[in-house]
Design a protein around this motif. Structure first.
Motif, mmCIF file in Angstrom:
data_model
loop_
_atom_site.group_PDB
_atom_site.id
_atom_site.type_symbol
_atom_site.label_atom_id
_atom_site.label_comp_id
_atom_site.label_asym_id
_atom_site.label_seq_id
_atom_site.Cartn_x
_atom_site.Cartn_y
_atom_site.Cartn_z
ATOM 1 N N ASN A 146 -1.610 -10.519 -4.641
ATOM 2 C CA ASN A 146 -2.216 -9.370 -3.967
ATOM 3 C C ASN A 146 -3.630 -9.628 -3.477
ATOM 4 O OD1 ASN A 146 -0.183 -7.554 -3.810
ATOM 5 N ND2 ASN A 146 -0.440 -6.865 -5.925
ATOM 6 N N ASP B 265 13.087 -2.230 6.237
ATOM 7 C CA ASP B 265 11.992 -3.147 6.597
ATOM 8 C C ASP B 265 10.761 -2.355 7.015
ATOM 9 O OD1 ASP B 265 14.019 -4.953 6.188
ATOM 10 O OD2 ASP B 265 13.771 -6.015 8.086
ATOM 11 N N ILE C 174 3.104 -9.502 8.322
ATOM 12 C CA ILE C 174 3.558 -8.432 7.416
ATOM 13 C C ILE C 174 4.939 -7.943 7.831
ATOM 14 C CG2 ILE C 174 3.024 -6.147 6.480
ATOM 15 C CD1 ILE C 174 0.951 -8.567 6.050
ATOM 16 N N ALA C 175 5.099 -7.780 9.147
ATOM 17 C CA ALA C 175 6.369 -7.244 9.649
ATOM 18 C C ALA C 175 7.527 -8.192 9.330
ATOM 19 C CB ALA C 175 6.276 -7.012 11.156
ATOM 20 N N ILE D 10 4.724 0.504 2.875
ATOM 21 C CA ILE D 10 4.335 0.339 1.470
ATOM 22 C C ILE D 10 3.269 -0.751 1.344
ATOM 23 C CG2 ILE D 10 5.144 -0.364 -0.828
ATOM 24 C CD1 ILE D 10 6.251 2.306 -0.101
ATOM 25 N N TYR D 11 3.519 -1.866 2.024
ATOM 26 C CA TYR D 11 2.534 -2.954 1.969
ATOM 27 C C TYR D 11 1.167 -2.469 2.427
ATOM 28 C CZ TYR D 11 -0.136 -7.077 3.139
ATOM 29 O OH TYR D 11 -1.142 -8.007 3.225
ATOM 30 N N PRO E 242 9.477 -8.218 5.042
ATOM 31 C CA PRO E 242 10.703 -7.560 4.563
ATOM 32 C C PRO E 242 11.963 -8.340 4.932
ATOM 33 C CG PRO E 242 9.231 -5.960 5.562
ATOM 34 C CD PRO E 242 8.664 -7.316 5.870
ATOM 35 N N ARG E 243 11.909 -9.028 6.067
ATOM 36 C CA ARG E 243 13.089 -9.802 6.473
ATOM 37 C C ARG E 243 13.266 -11.009 5.546
ATOM 38 N NH1 ARG E 243 14.337 -13.575 10.729
ATOM 39 N NH2 ARG E 243 16.567 -13.414 11.204
ATOM 40 N N GLU F 109 -7.603 -10.468 5.905
ATOM 41 C CA GLU F 109 -6.612 -9.662 6.630
ATOM 42 C C GLU F 109 -5.532 -10.565 7.218
ATOM 43 O OE1 GLU F 109 -9.336 -11.258 9.218
ATOM 44 O OE2 GLU F 109 -9.702 -9.849 7.569
ATOM 45 N N ILE F 110 -4.315 -10.137 6.966
ATOM 46 C CA ILE F 110 -3.138 -10.873 7.403
ATOM 47 C C ILE F 110 -2.550 -10.094 8.568
ATOM 48 C CG2 ILE F 110 -0.775 -11.425 6.693
ATOM 49 C CD1 ILE F 110 -2.141 -11.814 3.826
ATOM 50 N N PHE G 72 -0.018 -16.440 1.840
ATOM 51 C CA PHE G 72 0.053 -15.888 0.481
ATOM 52 C C PHE G 72 -0.011 -16.989 -0.569
ATOM 53 C CE2 PHE G 72 2.322 -13.175 3.428
ATOM 54 C CZ PHE G 72 1.598 -12.003 3.288
ATOM 55 N N ASN H 22 -0.548 -0.155 -0.119
ATOM 56 C CA ASN H 22 -1.065 -0.834 -1.316
ATOM 57 C C ASN H 22 -2.245 -1.726 -0.976
ATOM 58 O OD1 ASN H 22 0.775 0.250 -3.255
ATOM 59 N ND2 ASN H 22 2.370 -0.982 -2.283
ATOM 60 N N GLU I 13 -4.260 -10.997 -0.108
ATOM 61 C CA GLU I 13 -4.031 -10.228 1.113
ATOM 62 C C GLU I 13 -5.322 -9.669 1.703
ATOM 63 O OE1 GLU I 13 -1.117 -7.368 -0.191
ATOM 64 O OE2 GLU I 13 -0.469 -9.049 -1.426
ATOM 65 N N ASN I 14 -6.376 -9.668 0.879
ATOM 66 C CA ASN I 14 -7.576 -9.032 1.408
ATOM 67 C C ASN I 14 -8.175 -9.817 2.561
ATOM 68 O OD1 ASN I 14 -7.110 -6.978 -0.266
ATOM 69 N ND2 ASN I 14 -8.507 -7.655 -1.873
ATOM 70 N N ILE J 100 4.242 -8.672 -3.372
ATOM 71 C CA ILE J 100 3.275 -8.569 -2.273
ATOM 72 C C ILE J 100 3.529 -7.293 -1.465
ATOM 73 C CG2 ILE J 100 2.596 -9.575 -0.052
ATOM 74 C CD1 ILE J 100 3.116 -12.353 -1.396
ATOM 75 N N LEU J 101 4.801 -6.984 -1.273
ATOM 76 C CA LEU J 101 5.154 -5.780 -0.510
ATOM 77 C C LEU J 101 4.894 -4.504 -1.311
ATOM 78 C CD1 LEU J 101 8.472 -7.004 1.150
ATOM 79 C CD2 LEU J 101 6.423 -6.247 2.375
ATOM 80 N N GLY J 102 4.673 -4.664 -2.616
ATOM 81 C CA GLY J 102 4.414 -3.486 -3.451
ATOM 82 C C GLY J 102 5.689 -2.895 -4.027
ATOM 83 N N MET K 285 9.151 -0.775 3.999
ATOM 84 C CA MET K 285 8.442 -1.784 3.190
ATOM 85 C C MET K 285 7.109 -2.145 3.815
ATOM 86 S SD MET K 285 11.368 -4.463 1.987
ATOM 87 C CE MET K 285 12.923 -3.872 1.310
ATOM 88 N N LYS K 286 7.077 -2.199 5.145
ATOM 89 C CA LYS K 286 5.830 -2.518 5.840
ATOM 90 C C LYS K 286 4.801 -1.432 5.549
ATOM 91 C CE LYS K 286 4.241 -3.804 10.487
ATOM 92 N NZ LYS K 286 4.053 -2.565 11.297
ATOM 93 N N GLN L 193 -0.428 -8.122 11.237
ATOM 94 C CA GLN L 193 0.713 -7.214 11.077
ATOM 95 C C GLN L 193 2.011 -7.907 11.475
ATOM 96 O OE1 GLN L 193 1.043 -3.831 9.876
ATOM 97 N NE2 GLN L 193 -0.857 -4.530 8.942
ATOM 98 N N GLN M 280 -1.984 5.619 6.252
ATOM 99 C CA GLN M 280 -1.223 4.635 7.021
ATOM 100 C C GLN M 280 -0.046 5.334 7.698
ATOM 101 O OE1 GLN M 280 -1.952 1.184 7.085
ATOM 102 N NE2 GLN M 280 -3.853 1.984 6.207
ATOM 103 N N ASN N 271 -8.513 -2.306 -0.945
ATOM 104 C CA ASN N 271 -9.744 -2.450 -0.164
ATOM 105 C C ASN N 271 -10.699 -1.284 -0.360
ATOM 106 O OD1 ASN N 271 -8.524 -4.721 0.641
ATOM 107 N ND2 ASN N 271 -8.006 -4.039 2.711
#
Lengths: 224, 224
Positions: B11, A208, B23-24, A214-215, B27-28, B17-18, B67, A218, B14-15, B89-91, A211-212, B20, B200, A223
């Motif tokens: 994708n 997880d 985002i976190a 990676i997100y 993956p779950r 801003e979402i 999304f 990307n 996502e610009n 979305i996660l790439g 993946m965060k 975190q 990142q 941007n």
């Protein structure tokens, strides 16, 4: 307030439920304060702490107010006192007995991470069902068969089980653990566990986390 | 909405801003949907998903609305479609090249975790300065000296570096990495890294996680 915190070890105060977000930040405060302490720094203002930790000074004050404040207005925080108070709040003034379930690479990595012992996390045993691993020594521990787990937990007053086993077997093991004196499971198995609410679970789902990352990579690409 | 998401691979959306926090959670969702998919379940309502994942249905709807929604009112979500959209979305529809810096137990544990490859995380190299480790093979990779890192990153189009080295050397290595094409650092070193904002960083501070567990155990004891 300060003396109240000192007198109770900061613990009673926690019974007002404190958000997990605040709790999650405490270890980071503890870590930075430990570094300041090691550098011989005696006092620090919330502003200086804010600069180092890259969180706002008001965030810091808010967080600390959950535990009675710690600060003397204008004089800043006493680093060593604050370090020890937060350590006490986290429960690091006590030792905790742990077992590792799963003697693979990850289990071995954790068993060999000496910093844990400094914090009072004592690894007492490691368990696995792989015949090739049984009897081999990891650090100072002999790998034991899973069947011995429940007895070992009872006889060695184990508080915490670290789950570093594959998803497939994690649910069954967690159920077994829930029947013991274990109070916490540090779960690296890539699944959420169903355990009674008396058993605390802290998940470390590495995929997880990756993946965060990676997100965010990307997203940033788009941007730019 | 659906087609808009499909068309953009989810994708562009996502610009905006979402958070975190959202985002976190992705993956779950991805993990649970993968399990449903493997069980051959084709559709699921936000309520059913809510029951399995133990988050509120409205939370799920809110998260997905970031999304474009994914859902057909009344019909619930198409599991496979949702799984693939979130993966995109996660790439995870792209592959990413990784190196591991630090060939100790933890580095080896990650190198040997095959599930990463299934997700398109390809470990291309592993580096360490320990003469005893140099040249040894971990999985299919020969441990290389740190001096070769920058060249290797360039020649092998590495996107991500996994830092499994002690705190002491982490800062210097992170600085080196910041000078390369690396876009992400998955940091297991027990410190926060200072890197340019183009890079990142996702931290996995294992001690922090264990301390949080300890806190919750001790707090619970008091409440019983």
């Amino acid at each position: 307030m300060l003396s109240a915190v000192a007198a109770t070890g900061g613990n009673k105060l926690e019974n007002k439920e404190i958000s997990q977000a605040v709790i999650a930040r405490l270890p980071r405060y503890f870590r930075f304060l430990g570094e300041l302490k090691d550098e011989g720094i005696e006092r620090i203002s919330s502003q200086e702490l804010s600069d180092i930790m890259k969180v706002t000074a008001s965030q810091i004050r808010q967080d600390f107010n959950n535990f009675g404040g710690f600060g003397q207005q204008g004089y800043g925080y006493k680093v060593e006192y604050l370090y020890e108070e937060i350590g006490r709040i986290l429960g690091l003034d006590r030792t905790h007995n742990l077992i590792i379930i799963g003697a693979g690479n990850l289990g071995q990595a954790l068993a060999n991470y000496i910093n844990f012992e400094r914090r009072g996390f004592l690894f007492k045993g490691i368990f696995d069902n792989d015949p090739e691993l049984l009897g081999t020594k990891i650090r100072n521990m002999e790998v034991r068969p899973m069947e011995e787990m429940e007895t070992f937990v009872r006889e060695n007053e184990i508080d915490i089980a670290v789950l570093t086993i594959p998803k497939a077997s994690a649910a069954a093991v967690a159920e077994k653990l829930a029947g013991t004196r274990i109070r916490g499971i540090w779960n690296f198995a890539h699944m959420d566990l169903n355990v009674p609410r008396e058993v605390q679970v802290e998940n470390v789902h590495l995929s997880d986390s990756l993946m965060k990352l990676i997100y965010n990579i990307n997203k940033r690409d788009e941007n730019f």
